[in-house]
Design a protein around this motif. Structure first.
Motif, short mmCIF file in Angstrom:
data_model
loop_
_atom_site.label_atom_id
_atom_site.label_comp_id
_atom_site.label_asym_id
_atom_site.label_seq_id
_atom_site.Cartn_x
_atom_site.Cartn_y
_atom_site.Cartn_z
N GLY A 188 32.30 -3.02 -29.63
CA GLY A 188 30.86 -2.84 -29.67
C GLY A 188 30.25 -2.96 -31.05
O GLY A 188 29.15 -3.51 -31.20
N LEU A 189 30.94 -2.47 -32.09
CA LEU A 189 30.37 -2.53 -33.44
C LEU A 189 30.25 -3.97 -33.93
O LEU A 189 29.20 -4.39 -34.44
CB LEU A 189 31.23 -1.71 -34.41
N MET A 190 31.33 -4.73 -33.76
CA MET A 190 31.30 -6.13 -34.19
C MET A 190 30.31 -6.93 -33.35
O MET A 190 29.58 -7.77 -33.86
CB MET A 190 32.69 -6.73 -34.13
N GLY A 191 30.29 -6.66 -32.05
CA GLY A 191 29.35 -7.35 -31.17
C GLY A 191 27.91 -7.07 -31.55
O GLY A 191 27.06 -7.97 -31.53
N THR A 192 27.62 -5.82 -31.92
CA THR A 192 26.26 -5.46 -32.34
C THR A 192 25.86 -6.21 -33.61
O THR A 192 24.74 -6.72 -33.72
CB THR A 192 26.16 -3.95 -32.58
N ALA A 193 26.79 -6.29 -34.57
CA ALA A 193 26.51 -7.00 -35.82
C ALA A 193 26.26 -8.48 -35.56
O ALA A 193 25.31 -9.08 -36.11
CB ALA A 193 27.66 -6.83 -36.81
N MET A 194 27.08 -9.09 -34.71
CA MET A 194 26.90 -10.51 -34.40
C MET A 194 25.59 -10.74 -33.66
O MET A 194 24.86 -11.70 -33.93
CB MET A 194 28.09 -11.02 -33.59
N ASN A 195 25.28 -9.86 -32.73
CA ASN A 195 24.04 -9.98 -31.97
C ASN A 195 22.83 -9.88 -32.91
O ASN A 195 21.88 -10.67 -32.79
CB ASN A 195 23.98 -8.87 -30.92
N ALA A 196 22.88 -8.96 -33.85
CA ALA A 196 21.78 -8.77 -34.79
C ALA A 196 21.60 -9.96 -35.72
O ALA A 196 20.48 -10.26 -36.17
CB ALA A 196 22.00 -7.50 -35.62
N ARG A 197 22.69 -10.68 -35.99
CA ARG A 197 22.62 -11.83 -36.88
C ARG A 197 22.33 -13.13 -36.14
O ARG A 197 22.29 -14.19 -36.76
CB ARG A 197 23.93 -11.95 -37.68
N GLY A 198 22.15 -13.06 -34.84
CA GLY A 198 21.79 -14.25 -34.09
C GLY A 198 22.95 -15.14 -33.70
O GLY A 198 22.77 -16.34 -33.47
N PHE A 199 24.18 -14.55 -33.62
CA PHE A 199 25.32 -15.33 -33.12
C PHE A 199 25.06 -15.73 -31.68
O PHE A 199 24.42 -15.02 -30.91
CB PHE A 199 26.59 -14.49 -33.17
N SER A 200 25.60 -16.88 -31.29
CA SER A 200 25.50 -17.33 -29.91
C SER A 200 26.48 -16.58 -29.00
O SER A 200 26.22 -16.41 -27.81
CB SER A 200 25.77 -18.83 -29.84
N GLY A 201 27.61 -16.14 -29.55
CA GLY A 201 28.62 -15.43 -28.77
C GLY A 201 29.93 -15.37 -29.52
O GLY A 201 30.01 -15.73 -30.70
N PHE A 244 25.54 -9.66 -24.94
CA PHE A 244 26.17 -10.51 -25.93
C PHE A 244 27.37 -11.20 -25.28
O PHE A 244 28.32 -10.55 -24.85
CB PHE A 244 26.64 -9.70 -27.13
N PRO A 245 27.35 -12.54 -25.18
CA PRO A 245 28.42 -13.25 -24.46
C PRO A 245 29.75 -13.19 -25.21
O PRO A 245 29.82 -13.53 -26.40
CB PRO A 245 27.90 -14.69 -24.39
N VAL A 246 30.80 -12.78 -24.51
CA VAL A 246 32.15 -12.74 -25.07
C VAL A 246 33.12 -13.34 -24.07
O VAL A 246 33.13 -12.97 -22.89
CB VAL A 246 32.60 -11.31 -25.41
N TYR A 247 33.94 -14.27 -24.54
CA TYR A 247 35.02 -14.86 -23.75
C TYR A 247 36.33 -14.44 -24.41
O TYR A 247 36.50 -14.57 -25.62
CB TYR A 247 34.89 -16.38 -23.72
N ALA A 248 37.26 -13.91 -23.61
CA ALA A 248 38.51 -13.38 -24.14
C ALA A 248 39.57 -13.43 -23.05
O ALA A 248 39.31 -13.85 -21.92
CB ALA A 248 38.31 -11.96 -24.67
N THR A 249 40.79 -12.98 -23.39
CA THR A 249 41.87 -13.00 -22.39
C THR A 249 41.83 -11.79 -21.48
O THR A 249 42.42 -11.82 -20.40
CB THR A 249 43.23 -13.07 -23.07
N VAL A 268 33.28 -3.02 -23.48
CA VAL A 268 32.67 -4.07 -22.66
C VAL A 268 31.34 -3.63 -22.06
O VAL A 268 30.41 -4.42 -21.96
CB VAL A 268 33.66 -4.52 -21.56
N GLY A 269 31.26 -2.36 -21.68
CA GLY A 269 30.01 -1.86 -21.11
C GLY A 269 28.85 -2.04 -22.07
O GLY A 269 27.76 -2.46 -21.67
N TYR A 270 29.10 -1.77 -23.34
CA TYR A 270 28.03 -1.91 -24.33
C TYR A 270 27.72 -3.38 -24.60
O TYR A 270 26.56 -3.76 -24.74
CB TYR A 270 28.39 -1.21 -25.62
#
Length: 255
Positions: free
Chosen positions: A135-148, A166-171, A158-160
């Motif tokens: 969640g922390l890294m996802g929040t930072a990426m979302n705030a900076r305008g990352f696409s995913g 914020f789109p995430v693809y993983a295993t 994952v809930g957050y």
């Protein structure tokens, strides 16, 4: 609802599958789509156009033009879904048991120095049971305008991540951490899902999977993918009308 700070910049145009650029203001007459040269000269236009083509068409375009397999393994799939299109910011995570928290600082720096329209691409060695991001890294990426983000490894919180869309693809989904177990290297070539990704390559993802496009051929691949999209979408009504796949394939030369 998405964090407004992270709202993706949108132009006033939409890319139609009929091979036309449709203006949304005042019913202006349709104009041809840009060519590869125009996309090469305008990275924002390139990424915006990649958001409007299907990943399967991008994969087919790479194969037809360059005989190149650039789709990632089915193991990497949507965890927090959404369309991704952007420039790769890469991080390699290698095992280093007992390492200090500072060992993963490069992955933080990769996020904090990346521009908007980036895609965070992380390879985690033997990482199916290691959460590469949360969640922390996802929040930072979302705030900076990352696409995913695309992770050859696990993800947590994952809930957050779904809450902020914020789109995430993983295993897969795991509750673990990489801190104390891994060392990070930022902006280096990585192999993820069986595909080599260099910093700055184009990474696209949707419900069909993830594809990486080498940056030097991205404009040509995009133009070909647009043509393939146009052809396929033109076939749907024809198939329904004639109730024949074979006849449609004969007419359009696409399957």
């Amino acid at each position: 609802m998405r964090n407004p700070v992270a709202s993706r910049t949108r132009t006033s145009i939409a890319f139609g599958f009929g091979g036309l650029l449709l203006c949304l203001v005042g019913g202006v007459a349709a104009q041809p789509l840009p060519d590869a040269k125009a996309y090469s000269a305008n990275s924002a236009l390139l990424i915006e156009a990649y958001r409007h083509v299907e990943v399967a068409s991008v994969s087919d375009a790479l194969e037809q033009l360059y005989n190149k397999r650039s789709f990632m393994s089915h193991r990497i799939h949507a965890i927090s879904d959404g369309k991704i299109a952007g420039f790769a910011v890469t991080v390699q995570m290698d095992k280093a048991e007992g390492s200090p928290p500072s060992a993963v600082t490069p992955m933080q720096a990769a996020i904090d120095t990346a521009p908007a329209n980036s895609v965070y691409v992380m390879a985690v060695a033997d990482g199916d049971d290691i959460a590469g991001i949360g969640g922390l890294m996802g929040t930072a990426m979302n705030a900076r305008g990352f696409s995913g983000a695309v992770i050859d490894g696990g993800v947590r919180d994952v809930g957050y991540l779904k809450k902020i869309a914020f789109p995430v693809y993983a295993t897969g989904i795991v509750p673990s951490t990489s801190v104390g177990h891994y060392r990070a290297s930022g902006n280096v070539p990585v192999t993820i899902g069986g595909v080599r990704v260099n910093p700055g390559d184009i990474v696209v993802a949707d419900a069909d999977g993830v594809v990486s496009v080498p940056k030097d051929i991205a404009p040509e691949v995009l133009v070909k993918a647009q043509v393939l999209d146009q052809t396929e979408h033109s076939m749907y009504g024809y198939i329904e009308k004639l109730r024949s796949l074979e006849e449609a394939v004969k007419r359009f030369g696409r399957l």
